[in-house]
Design a protein around this motif. Structure first.
Motif, PDB file in Angstrom:
ATOM      1  N   LEU A 146       0.822  -1.209   0.000  1.00 13.54           N
ATOM      2  CA  LEU A 146       0.000   0.000   0.000  1.00 13.54           C
ATOM      3  C   LEU A 146       0.857   1.261   0.000  1.00 13.54           C
ATOM      4  O   LEU A 146       0.631   2.184  -0.786  1.00 13.54           O
ATOM      5  CB  LEU A 146      -0.920  -0.018   1.229  1.00 13.54           C
ATOM      6  CG  LEU A 146      -1.750   1.238   1.498  1.00 13.54           C
ATOM      7  CD1 LEU A 146      -2.777   1.435   0.400  1.00 13.54           C
ATOM      8  CD2 LEU A 146      -2.429   1.135   2.856  1.00 13.54           C
ATOM      9  N   LEU A 147       1.855   1.302   0.875  1.00  8.59           N
ATOM     10  CA  LEU A 147       2.678   2.502   1.009  1.00  8.59           C
ATOM     11  C   LEU A 147       3.495   2.772  -0.243  1.00  8.59           C
ATOM     12  O   LEU A 147       3.888   3.920  -0.503  1.00  8.59           O
ATOM     13  CB  LEU A 147       3.592   2.375   2.227  1.00  8.59           C
ATOM     14  CG  LEU A 147       2.878   2.303   3.579  1.00  8.59           C
ATOM     15  CD1 LEU A 147       3.883   2.114   4.708  1.00  8.59           C
ATOM     16  CD2 LEU A 147       2.030   3.538   3.815  1.00  8.59           C
ATOM     17  N   ALA A 148       3.767   1.730  -1.027  1.00  7.13           N
ATOM     18  CA  ALA A 148       4.562   1.901  -2.252  1.00  7.13           C
ATOM     19  C   ALA A 148       3.702   2.134  -3.483  1.00  7.13           C
ATOM     20  O   ALA A 148       4.239   2.421  -4.562  1.00  7.13           O
ATOM     21  CB  ALA A 148       5.445   0.667  -2.468  1.00  7.13           C
ATOM     22  N   HIS A 149       2.386   2.044  -3.351  1.00  2.00           N
ATOM     23  CA  HIS A 149       1.525   2.127  -4.531  1.00  2.00           C
ATOM     24  C   HIS A 149       1.491   3.555  -5.080  1.00  2.00           C
ATOM     25  O   HIS A 149       1.316   4.515  -4.323  1.00  2.00           O
ATOM     26  CB  HIS A 149       0.100   1.677  -4.184  1.00  2.00           C
ATOM     27  CG  HIS A 149      -0.700   1.311  -5.385  1.00  2.00           C
ATOM     28  ND1 HIS A 149      -1.228   2.246  -6.249  1.00  2.00           N
ATOM     29  CD2 HIS A 149      -1.058   0.096  -5.888  1.00  2.00           C
ATOM     30  CE1 HIS A 149      -1.875   1.628  -7.212  1.00  2.00           C
ATOM     31  NE2 HIS A 149      -1.790   0.323  -7.018  1.00  2.00           N
ATOM     32  N   PRO A 150       1.638   3.728  -6.397  1.00  2.00           N
ATOM     33  CA  PRO A 150       1.677   5.089  -6.961  1.00  2.00           C
ATOM     34  C   PRO A 150       0.348   5.841  -6.871  1.00  2.00           C
ATOM     35  O   PRO A 150       0.330   7.075  -6.956  1.00  2.00           O
ATOM     36  CB  PRO A 150       2.066   4.850  -8.425  1.00  2.00           C
ATOM     37  CG  PRO A 150       1.664   3.432  -8.699  1.00  2.00           C
ATOM     38  CD  PRO A 150       1.876   2.694  -7.409  1.00  2.00           C
ATOM     39  N   ASP A 151      -0.773   5.129  -6.706  1.00  2.00           N
ATOM     40  CA  ASP A 151      -2.082   5.787  -6.653  1.00  2.00           C
ATOM     41  C   ASP A 151      -2.584   6.020  -5.229  1.00  2.00           C
ATOM     42  O   ASP A 151      -3.724   6.439  -5.038  1.00  2.00           O
ATOM     43  CB  ASP A 151      -3.120   4.957  -7.417  1.00  2.00           C
ATOM     44  CG  ASP A 151      -2.832   4.901  -8.898  1.00  2.00           C
ATOM     45  OD1 ASP A 151      -2.252   5.881  -9.409  1.00  2.00           O
ATOM     46  OD2 ASP A 151      -3.172   3.891  -9.538  1.00  2.00           O
ATOM     47  N   ARG A 152      -1.757   5.746  -4.240  1.00  2.00           N
ATOM     48  CA  ARG A 152      -2.179   5.959  -2.852  1.00  2.00           C
ATOM     49  C   ARG A 152      -2.419   7.441  -2.592  1.00  2.00           C
ATOM     50  O   ARG A 152      -1.815   8.309  -3.218  1.00  2.00           O
ATOM     51  CB  ARG A 152      -1.114   5.462  -1.875  1.00  2.00           C
ATOM     52  CG  ARG A 152       0.216   6.155  -2.033  1.00  2.00           C
ATOM     53  CD  ARG A 152       1.178   5.806  -0.926  1.00  2.00           C
ATOM     54  NE  ARG A 152       0.964   6.617   0.267  1.00  2.00           N
ATOM     55  CZ  ARG A 152       1.760   6.595   1.328  1.00  2.00           C
ATOM     56  NH1 ARG A 152       2.790   5.779   1.357  1.00  2.00           N
ATOM     57  NH2 ARG A 152       1.522   7.355   2.355  1.00  2.00           N
ATOM     58  N   GLN A 153      -3.328   7.708  -1.685  1.00  2.00           N
ATOM     59  CA  GLN A 153      -3.577   9.072  -1.235  1.00  2.00           C
ATOM     60  C   GLN A 153      -3.551   9.100   0.277  1.00  2.00           C
ATOM     61  O   GLN A 153      -4.226   8.303   0.931  1.00  2.00           O
ATOM     62  CB  GLN A 153      -4.940   9.570  -1.723  1.00  2.00           C
ATOM     63  CG  GLN A 153      -4.940  10.069  -3.151  1.00  2.00           C
ATOM     64  CD  GLN A 153      -5.739  11.363  -3.276  1.00  2.00           C
ATOM     65  OE1 GLN A 153      -5.400  12.386  -2.683  1.00  2.00           O
ATOM     66  NE2 GLN A 153      -6.802  11.305  -4.041  1.00  2.00           N
ATOM     67  N   ASP A 154      -2.763  10.008   0.831  1.00  4.47           N
ATOM     68  CA  ASP A 154      -2.769  10.227   2.267  1.00  4.47           C
ATOM     69  C   ASP A 154      -3.851  11.254   2.585  1.00  4.47           C
ATOM     70  O   ASP A 154      -3.896  12.331   1.976  1.00  4.47           O
ATOM     71  CB  ASP A 154      -1.419  10.754   2.741  1.00  4.47           C
ATOM     72  CG  ASP A 154      -0.291   9.752   2.527  1.00  4.47           C
ATOM     73  OD1 ASP A 154      -0.585   8.575   2.288  1.00  4.47           O
ATOM     74  OD2 ASP A 154       0.880  10.158   2.588  1.00  4.47           O
ATOM     75  N   VAL A 155      -4.714  10.930   3.542  1.00  7.80           N
ATOM     76  CA  VAL A 155      -5.773  11.860   3.927  1.00  7.80           C
ATOM     77  C   VAL A 155      -5.801  12.003   5.441  1.00  7.80           C
ATOM     78  O   VAL A 155      -5.436  11.084   6.182  1.00  7.80           O
ATOM     79  CB  VAL A 155      -7.167  11.398   3.432  1.00  7.80           C
ATOM     80  CG1 VAL A 155      -7.201  11.310   1.915  1.00  7.80           C
ATOM     81  CG2 VAL A 155      -7.571  10.078   4.055  1.00  7.80           C
ATOM     82  N   ARG A 156      -6.210  13.185   5.882  1.00  8.68           N
ATOM     83  CA  ARG A 156      -6.472  13.403   7.304  1.00  8.68           C
ATOM     84  C   ARG A 156      -7.978  13.576   7.472  1.00  8.68           C
ATOM     85  O   ARG A 156      -8.600  14.392   6.794  1.00  8.68           O
ATOM     86  CB  ARG A 156      -5.760  14.649   7.831  1.00  8.68           C
ATOM     87  CG  ARG A 156      -6.041  14.913   9.326  1.00  8.68           C
ATOM     88  CD  ARG A 156      -5.474  16.232   9.820  1.00  8.68           C
ATOM     89  NE  ARG A 156      -4.026  16.265   9.680  1.00  8.68           N
ATOM     90  CZ  ARG A 156      -3.379  17.053   8.818  1.00  8.68           C
ATOM     91  NH1 ARG A 156      -4.049  17.857   8.005  1.00  8.68           N
ATOM     92  NH2 ARG A 156      -2.067  17.045   8.753  1.00  8.68           N
ATOM     93  N   LEU A 157      -8.550  12.790   8.370  1.00  2.68           N
ATOM     94  CA  LEU A 157      -9.970  12.864   8.668  1.00  2.68           C
ATOM     95  C   LEU A 157     -10.169  13.595   9.986  1.00  2.68           C
ATOM     96  O   LEU A 157      -9.468  13.315  10.967  1.00  2.68           O
ATOM     97  CB  LEU A 157     -10.567  11.460   8.785  1.00  2.68           C
ATOM     98  CG  LEU A 157     -10.226  10.463   7.681  1.00  2.68           C
ATOM     99  CD1 LEU A 157     -10.819   9.101   8.020  1.00  2.68           C
ATOM    100  CD2 LEU A 157     -10.740  10.958   6.345  1.00  2.68           C
ATOM    101  N   ALA A 158     -11.115  14.519  10.018  1.00  4.30           N
ATOM    102  CA  ALA A 158     -11.555  15.141  11.263  1.00  4.30           C
ATOM    103  C   ALA A 158     -13.067  14.963  11.303  1.00  4.30           C
ATOM    104  O   ALA A 158     -13.776  15.443  10.407  1.00  4.30           O
ATOM    105  CB  ALA A 158     -11.179  16.615  11.313  1.00  4.30           C
ATOM    106  N   VAL A 159     -13.548  14.256  12.310  1.00  2.00           N
ATOM    107  CA  VAL A 159     -14.967  13.880  12.369  1.00  2.00           C
ATOM    108  C   VAL A 159     -15.498  14.192  13.761  1.00  2.00           C
ATOM    109  O   VAL A 159     -14.838  13.898  14.764  1.00  2.00           O
ATOM    110  CB  VAL A 159     -15.158  12.384  12.053  1.00  2.00           C
ATOM    111  CG1 VAL A 159     -16.624  11.991  12.153  1.00  2.00           C
ATOM    112  CG2 VAL A 159     -14.616  12.063  10.665  1.00  2.00           C
TER     113      VAL A 159
END
Length: 201
Positions: A146-159
């Motif tokens: 997952l961490l090496a995948h080129p299409d990964r997106q890091d997101v921050r959630l605030a809920v």
């Protein structure tokens, strides 16, 4: 630390601008303001941050219970709290119990009746559905993949959720890390909304 996409993910319905305040209840407006403030506060500390949990209390009630709190508030915040019964103050919770994941942490939390709501911030790594379907089933292999995948997106959630029913979510991506690119809405991360609501029952 970022985690795999098995945890609740943002829905594609996220909007970068909040809906008009005229369409929201006073409680939802107050919660949306509190969640945006929490997300902005957490964002100033940068990425790769731990889960953070906040109790939400009505500011007027907090001031009545502890008048000395007034000295800790900015004049504009104090004026807003005096004018708006649903104005909320967020109180970060220190010393959270150890847990293997966010879901287990939330399952172990409960709140006294004096707490009107709860908010959490957490980082996630997400993938497009087609890419996620190719992820290895072995957890030891999945995270490096997952961490090496080129299409990964890091997101921050605030809920955030309130006892009376209001919900609000804010989502920021690392690729678009600006305050005007934060997606918002009441049900952007429904799984996390449900998990938070359970802590208030």
């Amino acid at each position: 630390m970022p985690s795999t996409p098995a945890a609740p993910e943002p829905s594609p319905a996220a909007q970068s601008d909040a809906p008009s305040s005229t369409t929201q209840s006073p409680a939802t407006r107050a919660l949306a303001d509190a969640v945006r403030e929490i997300e902005h506060h957490v964002a100033t500390a940068g990425w790769d941050a731990p889960v953070r949990v906040f109790a939400l209390v009505r500011t007027q009630a907090a001031l009545a219970a502890e008048p000395s709190l007034a000295a800790q508030l900015e004049p504009a915040t104090l004026a807003a709290a005096q004018a708006e019964p649903w104005h909320l103050t967020s109180i970060e919770q220190e010393g959270l119990p150890e847990a293997p994941d966010l879901e287990t942490l939330l399952a172990g939390l409960s709140w006294p009746e004096s707490v009107d709501g709860v908010a959490v911030t957490a980082e996630r790594v997400i993938l497009p559905p087609a890419a996620e379907a190719q992820m290895p089933s072995d957890p030891d292999e999945a995270l490096p993949w997952l961490l090496a995948h080129p299409d990964r997106q890091d997101v921050r959630l605030a809920v955030g959720v309130l006892r009376e029913g209001a919900t609000w979510c804010a989502v920021r991506t690392r690729a678009n890390d600006t305050d005007d690119q934060v997606g918002q809405g009441p049900d952007v991360v429904p799984g996390l909304v449900s998990a938070l609501r359970a802590t208030l029952t």
